[in-house]
Design a protein around this motif. Structure first.
Motif, PDB file in Angstrom:
ATOM      1  N   LEU A 181      29.275  19.201  13.114  1.00 52.18           N
ATOM      2  CA  LEU A 181      30.076  20.110  13.925  1.00 52.18           C
ATOM      3  C   LEU A 181      30.815  19.284  14.971  1.00 52.18           C
ATOM      4  O   LEU A 181      30.202  18.512  15.700  1.00 52.18           O
ATOM      5  N   THR A 182      32.136  19.428  15.038  1.00 53.94           N
ATOM      6  CA  THR A 182      32.943  18.738  16.036  1.00 53.94           C
ATOM      7  C   THR A 182      33.288  19.723  17.149  1.00 53.94           C
ATOM      8  O   THR A 182      33.733  20.845  16.872  1.00 53.94           O
ATOM      9  N   GLU A 183      33.087  19.314  18.404  1.00 52.34           N
ATOM     10  CA  GLU A 183      33.365  20.173  19.547  1.00 52.34           C
ATOM     11  C   GLU A 183      34.351  19.500  20.493  1.00 52.34           C
ATOM     12  O   GLU A 183      34.126  18.361  20.934  1.00 52.34           O
ATOM     13  N   ILE A 184      35.430  20.207  20.811  1.00 56.44           N
ATOM     14  CA  ILE A 184      36.368  19.799  21.848  1.00 56.44           C
ATOM     15  C   ILE A 184      35.972  20.551  23.110  1.00 56.44           C
ATOM     16  O   ILE A 184      36.015  21.781  23.160  1.00 56.44           O
ATOM     17  N   ASN A 185      35.557  19.803  24.120  1.00 53.10           N
ATOM     18  CA  ASN A 185      35.069  20.392  25.367  1.00 53.10           C
ATOM     19  C   ASN A 185      36.165  20.321  26.422  1.00 53.10           C
ATOM     20  O   ASN A 185      36.803  19.274  26.599  1.00 53.10           O
ATOM     21  N   ILE A 186      36.387  21.422  27.137  1.00 50.31           N
ATOM     22  CA  ILE A 186      37.485  21.513  28.093  1.00 50.31           C
ATOM     23  C   ILE A 186      36.936  21.953  29.441  1.00 50.31           C
ATOM     24  O   ILE A 186      36.319  23.022  29.563  1.00 50.31           O
ATOM     25  N   ASP A 187      37.170  21.127  30.456  1.00 50.25           N
ATOM     26  CA  ASP A 187      36.766  21.420  31.832  1.00 50.25           C
ATOM     27  C   ASP A 187      38.014  21.827  32.606  1.00 50.25           C
ATOM     28  O   ASP A 187      38.979  21.055  32.684  1.00 50.25           O
ATOM     29  N   THR A 188      38.026  23.011  33.164  1.00 49.63           N
ATOM     30  CA  THR A 188      39.204  23.502  33.868  1.00 49.63           C
ATOM     31  C   THR A 188      39.121  23.371  35.384  1.00 49.63           C
ATOM     32  O   THR A 188      40.134  23.512  36.068  1.00 49.63           O
ATOM     33  N   ASN A 189      37.922  23.114  35.931  1.00 50.58           N
ATOM     34  CA  ASN A 189      37.786  23.084  37.391  1.00 50.58           C
ATOM     35  C   ASN A 189      37.385  21.733  37.956  1.00 50.58           C
ATOM     36  O   ASN A 189      37.143  21.601  39.156  1.00 50.58           O
ATOM     37  N   GLY A 190      37.284  20.715  37.107  1.00 51.82           N
ATOM     38  CA  GLY A 190      37.072  19.357  37.588  1.00 51.82           C
ATOM     39  C   GLY A 190      35.636  18.969  37.870  1.00 51.82           C
ATOM     40  O   GLY A 190      35.389  17.914  38.453  1.00 51.82           O
ATOM     41  N   ASP A 191      34.656  19.774  37.429  1.00 52.06           N
ATOM     42  CA  ASP A 191      33.258  19.430  37.698  1.00 52.06           C
ATOM     43  C   ASP A 191      32.605  18.677  36.553  1.00 52.06           C
ATOM     44  O   ASP A 191      31.403  18.392  36.590  1.00 52.06           O
ATOM     45  N   LEU A 192      33.391  18.335  35.524  1.00 51.61           N
ATOM     46  CA  LEU A 192      32.917  17.585  34.352  1.00 51.61           C
ATOM     47  C   LEU A 192      31.849  18.325  33.559  1.00 51.61           C
ATOM     48  O   LEU A 192      31.012  17.721  32.894  1.00 51.61           O
TER      49      LEU A 192
ATOM     50  N   LEU B  72      25.411  13.818  19.285  1.00 52.95           N
ATOM     51  CA  LEU B  72      25.863  12.682  20.056  1.00 52.95           C
ATOM     52  C   LEU B  72      27.343  12.795  20.286  1.00 52.95           C
ATOM     53  O   LEU B  72      28.020  13.588  19.661  1.00 52.95           O
ATOM     54  N   GLY B  73      27.907  12.023  21.223  1.00 51.40           N
ATOM     55  CA  GLY B  73      29.327  12.165  21.479  1.00 51.40           C
ATOM     56  C   GLY B  73      29.903  11.075  22.333  1.00 51.40           C
ATOM     57  O   GLY B  73      29.229  10.122  22.691  1.00 51.40           O
ATOM     58  N   VAL B  74      31.169  11.244  22.667  1.00 52.19           N
ATOM     59  CA  VAL B  74      31.877  10.287  23.511  1.00 52.19           C
ATOM     60  C   VAL B  74      32.719  11.068  24.491  1.00 52.19           C
ATOM     61  O   VAL B  74      33.262  12.103  24.164  1.00 52.19           O
ATOM     62  N   LEU B  75      32.787  10.596  25.732  1.00 53.49           N
ATOM     63  CA  LEU B  75      33.493  11.287  26.803  1.00 53.49           C
ATOM     64  C   LEU B  75      34.816  10.624  27.070  1.00 53.49           C
ATOM     65  O   LEU B  75      34.919   9.410  27.093  1.00 53.49           O
ATOM     66  N   SER B  76      35.849  11.450  27.254  1.00 57.18           N
ATOM     67  CA  SER B  76      37.120  10.890  27.694  1.00 57.18           C
ATOM     68  C   SER B  76      37.845  11.912  28.543  1.00 57.18           C
ATOM     69  O   SER B  76      37.787  13.097  28.273  1.00 57.18           O
ATOM     70  N   LEU B  77      38.495  11.454  29.615  1.00 55.91           N
ATOM     71  CA  LEU B  77      39.255  12.314  30.494  1.00 55.91           C
ATOM     72  C   LEU B  77      40.729  12.075  30.256  1.00 55.91           C
ATOM     73  O   LEU B  77      41.142  10.953  29.994  1.00 55.91           O
ATOM     74  N   ILE B  78      41.544  13.122  30.371  1.00 56.41           N
ATOM     75  CA  ILE B  78      42.959  12.971  30.072  1.00 56.41           C
ATOM     76  C   ILE B  78      43.824  13.455  31.211  1.00 56.41           C
ATOM     77  O   ILE B  78      43.458  14.326  31.967  1.00 56.41           O
TER      78      ILE B  78
ATOM     79  N   THR C  27      38.907  16.731  29.391  1.00 55.12           N
ATOM     80  CA  THR C  27      38.410  17.095  28.068  1.00 55.12           C
ATOM     81  C   THR C  27      37.713  15.920  27.403  1.00 55.12           C
ATOM     82  O   THR C  27      38.047  14.753  27.667  1.00 55.12           O
ATOM     83  N   TRP C  28      36.767  16.207  26.578  1.00 61.63           N
ATOM     84  CA  TRP C  28      36.051  15.191  25.810  1.00 61.63           C
ATOM     85  C   TRP C  28      35.612  15.825  24.488  1.00 61.63           C
ATOM     86  O   TRP C  28      35.659  17.039  24.324  1.00 61.63           O
ATOM     87  N   VAL C  29      35.226  14.991  23.560  1.00 62.94           N
ATOM     88  CA  VAL C  29      34.856  15.476  22.240  1.00 62.94           C
ATOM     89  C   VAL C  29      33.460  14.992  21.888  1.00 62.94           C
ATOM     90  O   VAL C  29      33.054  13.884  22.269  1.00 62.94           O
ATOM     91  N   THR C  30      32.725  15.821  21.182  1.00 59.99           N
ATOM     92  CA  THR C  30      31.402  15.435  20.685  1.00 59.99           C
ATOM     93  C   THR C  30      31.308  15.770  19.200  1.00 59.99           C
ATOM     94  O   THR C  30      31.974  16.709  18.715  1.00 59.99           O
ATOM     95  N   THR C  31      30.535  14.986  18.488  1.00 62.44           N
ATOM     96  CA  THR C  31      30.155  15.365  17.127  1.00 62.44           C
ATOM     97  C   THR C  31      28.649  15.593  17.128  1.00 62.44           C
ATOM     98  O   THR C  31      27.895  14.868  17.785  1.00 62.44           O
ATOM     99  N   ASN C  32      28.232  16.597  16.391  1.00 60.26           N
ATOM    100  CA  ASN C  32      26.841  17.010  16.388  1.00 60.26           C
ATOM    101  C   ASN C  32      26.337  17.078  14.959  1.00 60.26           C
ATOM    102  O   ASN C  32      26.866  17.861  14.145  1.00 60.26           O
TER     103      ASN C  32
ATOM    104  N   VAL D 165      47.967  19.748  22.724  1.00 60.43           N
ATOM    105  CA  VAL D 165      47.491  19.267  21.423  1.00 60.43           C
ATOM    106  C   VAL D 165      46.201  18.477  21.641  1.00 60.43           C
ATOM    107  O   VAL D 165      46.139  17.609  22.510  1.00 60.43           O
ATOM    108  N   PHE D 166      45.191  18.793  20.856  1.00 56.72           N
ATOM    109  CA  PHE D 166      43.954  18.016  20.818  1.00 56.72           C
ATOM    110  C   PHE D 166      43.854  17.394  19.426  1.00 56.72           C
ATOM    111  O   PHE D 166      43.913  18.109  18.422  1.00 56.72           O
TER     112      PHE D 166
END
Length: 236
Positions: free
Chosen positions: A77-88, A10-16, A228-233, A54-55
């Motif tokens: 497991l904690t995951e920092i997800n990074i989108d570089t092209n803007g497609d989420l 499960l996780g939570v989405l946030s854009l920066i 970028t957004w983060v999820t915990t699994n 910094v994340f």
């Protein structure tokens, strides 16, 4: 790429843009009170014009000082997800998982599958750091990546009881909370930081942007950014 299938979750989405703060304290019943519970997520430049990003992930809010530290769950497991092209959709992932008093980091690397794959990218080690207790421990790798894991003061300032009074219509007539430009000294003295003295379990990565690559994502201000957004699994 060899992966270890570990987790679904499960996780939570946030854009920066320059900085985003997403407060999400203790509202997920299945993860509340564990390090699967995402409290806040921050992503920012450490200084204006820096070539690093910094994340900072805050997990398990309201960890009181008299409770035992080092409470990262080894099944999370904690995951920092990074989108570089803007497609989420994540183009790169940084992972963190604790084992025997250390936090191990992997990535940044393109995931074999997008979404909540739950696969530990063991072939892409980033580094590790001892989980801090009373004294902060920061490990800097030969690649210029700085790593931290451990308890930190909760940065979330919130007068929980006054909030409930306002919502319930019980706040003093004309009350203006601290921070309101029209508040008075009397108003300010009635505001209490409910979470003062409490901590979160934090995971922090400072990483050179060269390891993240160029970004073509653009925010509302026309600035190029990593989304970028983060999820915990949690292991099932």
């Amino acid at each position: 790429m060899k992966n270890k299938n570990l987790i679904t979750g499960l996780g939570v989405l946030s854009l920066i843009a320059a900085l985003l703060v997403a407060a999400d304290h203790i509202d997920a019943p299945d993860s509340m009170g564990t390090s699967a519970d995402i409290a806040d997520y921050y992503a920012f430049e450490p200084s204006l014009g820096s070539d690093n990003t910094v994340f900072a992930v805050d997990l398990q809010s309201n960890v009181l000082p008299d409770l035992a530290y080092g409470t990262f769950d080894e099944n999370v497991l904690t995951e920092i997800n990074i989108d570089t092209n803007g497609d989420l959709v994540e183009d790169l992932v940084i992972q963190a998982i604790p084992r025997d008093g250390k936090m191990y980091f992997f990535g940044p690397v393109a995931p074999t599958t997008t979404g909540t794959s739950g696969q530990v990218m063991v072939d892409s080690p980033l580094g590790s750091v001892d989980i801090s207790a009373d004294t902060a421990i920061v490990e800097t790798t030969s690649s210029g990546v700085s790593l931290f894991a451990g308890p930190r003061q909760d940065a979330f300032f919130f007068d929980f009881f006054q909030f409930n009074a306002v919502i319930g219509g019980m706040a003093p007539e004309g009350f203006k909370p601290a921070g309101d430009p029209n508040s008075t000294a009397d108003d300010d003295t009635t505001a209490v930081d409910t979470f003062d003295g409490a901590n979160t379990m934090s995971i922090v990565v400072e990483i050179p942007n060269t390891m993240l690559g160029e970004t073509t994502a653009t925010n509302a201000l026309g600035l190029t950014v990593y989304k970028t957004w983060v999820t915990t699994n949690a292991k099932q």
